[in-house]
Enzyme design. Structure first.
Site, short mmCIF file in Angstrom:
data_model
loop_
_atom_site.label_atom_id
_atom_site.label_comp_id
_atom_site.label_asym_id
_atom_site.label_seq_id
_atom_site.Cartn_x
_atom_site.Cartn_y
_atom_site.Cartn_z
N HIS A 198 -3.57 -5.73 0.98
CA HIS A 198 -3.26 -6.08 2.37
C HIS A 198 -3.61 -7.55 2.62
CE1 HIS A 198 -2.26 -2.11 3.93
NE2 HIS A 198 -3.26 -1.62 3.23
N CYS A 209 0.83 -1.21 0.00
CA CYS A 209 0.00 0.00 0.00
C CYS A 209 0.87 1.26 0.00
CB CYS A 209 -0.98 -0.04 1.16
SG CYS A 209 -2.40 1.06 0.92
#
Length: 494
Positions: free
Chosen positions: A421, A325
């Protein structure tokens, strides 16, 4: 309701334990935390953002995570500033003073609506407080401790961490600072993280009960090796471990977020986890991980100013590097934030491993559950989530792609990055990654395991231990006969 004498006293895991116990006893049970301040988030199946601990507690209750379980999530975004997530959607970034003054009444209504709606769908709710209920400068307009207990007319169990020391002072001090009407709500005390024989604390229990007039409902032992998500940065210390084998260096920048991506490594017996903030700490690791970030440009600036960007470019060619991310965004050429959504700076030069990738921050945040695959790993499917405001040009070699073909990860040599994630929660991928490193270093192979199974076993062990050491009969009486503030009892500290 579970409240604590301070942060990290064990409120979240005790809430999870009670959720599992009540579920086992046949009650449809849900957790509820009216307001959570954390950079570890969870994305529900319908794309809403809540605190990660409420997602874990929902799993403990064997119920689907729901935005009503955490109607307000505050995500720190700078000194005295937080992004305010309401009903699972980012509302705005507010200063602390403005939040307390301007949002308070709306927040109360949001919380009450969520609680009442959730209560209509379940048999039992275990509420969780935050920090301490006696931050005297905040008590008048707080939204998460006694105000929530009042709203639900809930009896409160006060938990204290004896492992930190000062347990008598923290309990008595908390009760002393509570207004009488709120002190009346405290129906039981719980001593948490006791090492050794609880019988040795019998005199302490007697003293507390005599002095406060409140029963001690349990002395819970210190439970080791719980593979459960930490709620906030106070739990980072639990990740560091020194062992022989694979050396994993984690970049620890100021706005590190969603670092539960690291959780599966805690169960790998030969993976050393250490956090790095200075070039001299980096060394020559086998694996470098750049976790998520709530403020990518600020954390990228931290890496530049500390000299870590140059240090990363000098690690051995054998080192694998993975950005997730915000960490993925940092690996590119530039990160831009033209509207200063996350940062006071509009642009920062990236680390440059993905030299053709640029990232721009956009007003609309993406929060979605994602299934992904990679051509280099045929047959492996990743299930995780994305939570981001940035969009990146994907001109590097694709690594991970959604099922619809959208690229959400890039690779160049031994440098990988992705917006997904929970990437390491994919057991087969994590096994291949670590086995490749072991073979290169001549280390022995390690047995495969399912991290989801280990996590579930942790929840069950926690619940079984809690059931054994907590006076569940007394708690059952509180749950069935009330015990909020309707029937006053004398709990005034002498």
């Amino acid at each position: 309701m579970i409240q604590g004498t301070h942060s990290d006293s064990g409120k979240s895991i005790l809430t999870a334990a009670l959720c599992r116990i009540f579920a086992e006893d046949g009650f449809r049970t849900a957790p509820f935390k009216s307001q959570n301040m954390a950079l570890n988030a969870y994305v529900t199946e319908d794309g809403k953002e809540i605190g990660r601990s409420q997602g874990m507690q929902a799993d403990a209750a064997r119920i689907r995570a729901d935005v009503r379980m955490n109607p307000i999530l505050l995500k720190p975004a700078g000194n005295q500033r937080s992004q305010v997530v309401v009903r699972g959607t980012a509302l705005s970034t507010m200063e602390a003073a403005a939040y307390r003054e301007d949002f308070y009444e709306k927040g109360k209504q949001v919380i009450q609506d969520a609680y009442e709606s959730l209560a209509s769908d379940v048999d039992r709710i275990v509420l969780e407080g935050a920090g301490s209920p006696v931050e005297v400068n905040l008590m008048e307009r707080e939204l998460v401790n006694m105000s929530t207990a009042d709203m639900a007319d809930a009896p409160v169990l006060l938990v204290a961490d004896i492992d930190r020391g000062g347990v008598f002072a923290s309990i008595v001090g908390t009760l002393e600072l509570l207004p009488p009407e709120h002190r009346q709500r405290v129906k039981g005390l719980i001593i948490n993280k006791f090492r050794g024989d609880p019988a040795l604390f019998a005199d302490g229990v007697s003293w507390l009960e005599s002095y406060t007039g409140i029963p001690v409902l349990g002395v819970l032992p210190f439970v080791k090796d719980l593979y459960l998500e930490e709620e906030d940065a106070l739990g980072l210390a639990s990740y560091e471990r020194r062992v022989e084998g694979i050396d994993a260096a984690i970049l620890h920048y100021p706005w590190i977020s969603n670092y539960h991506d690291l959780d599966p490594f805690k169960a790998e017996p030969d993976v050393q986890i250490r956090f790095v903030q200075r070039p001299e700490e980096l060394g020559e690791p086998d694996l470098i991980i750049l976790p998520g970030s709530k403020s990518t440009i600020e954390d990228l600036s931290f890496l530049h100013e500390r000299g870590l960007v140059e240090a990363l470019k000098k690690v051995p060619a054998s080192t694998r590097m993975i950005g997730i991310c915000g960490g993925y965004q940092m690996l590119g050429n530039t990160v831009r934030d033209p509207q200063m959504l996350e940062s006071s700076r509009k642009e920062r030069e990236g680390i440059g491993f993905f030299s053709t990738m640029d990232t721009v921050m956009l007003p609309e945040k993406q929060t979605i559950r994602t299934t992904a695959a990679a051509a280099a790993h045929p047959g492996i499917r990743w299930e995780g989530y994305e939570i981001r405001t940035g969009a990146s040009t994907e001109e590097e070699k694709p690594w991970l792609c959604r099922e619809d073909g959208t690229v959400i990860g890039s690779v160049r040599g031994r440098v990988f990055g992705t917006y997904l994630h929970d990437v390491f929660h994919q057991d087969e991928y994590r096994h291949h990654l670590l086995e490749d490193i072991r073979q290169e270093k001549g280390l022995p192979a390690q047995p495969r395991f399912s991290y989801a199974s280990i996590r579930e076993a942790s929840i069950q062990h926690l619940a079984d231990t809690t059931r054994e050491y907590l006076d569940m009969a007394a708690i059952e009486t509180l749950m069935t006969d009330g015990g909020g503030n309707n029937e006053k009892n004398d709990t005034t500290v002498e």
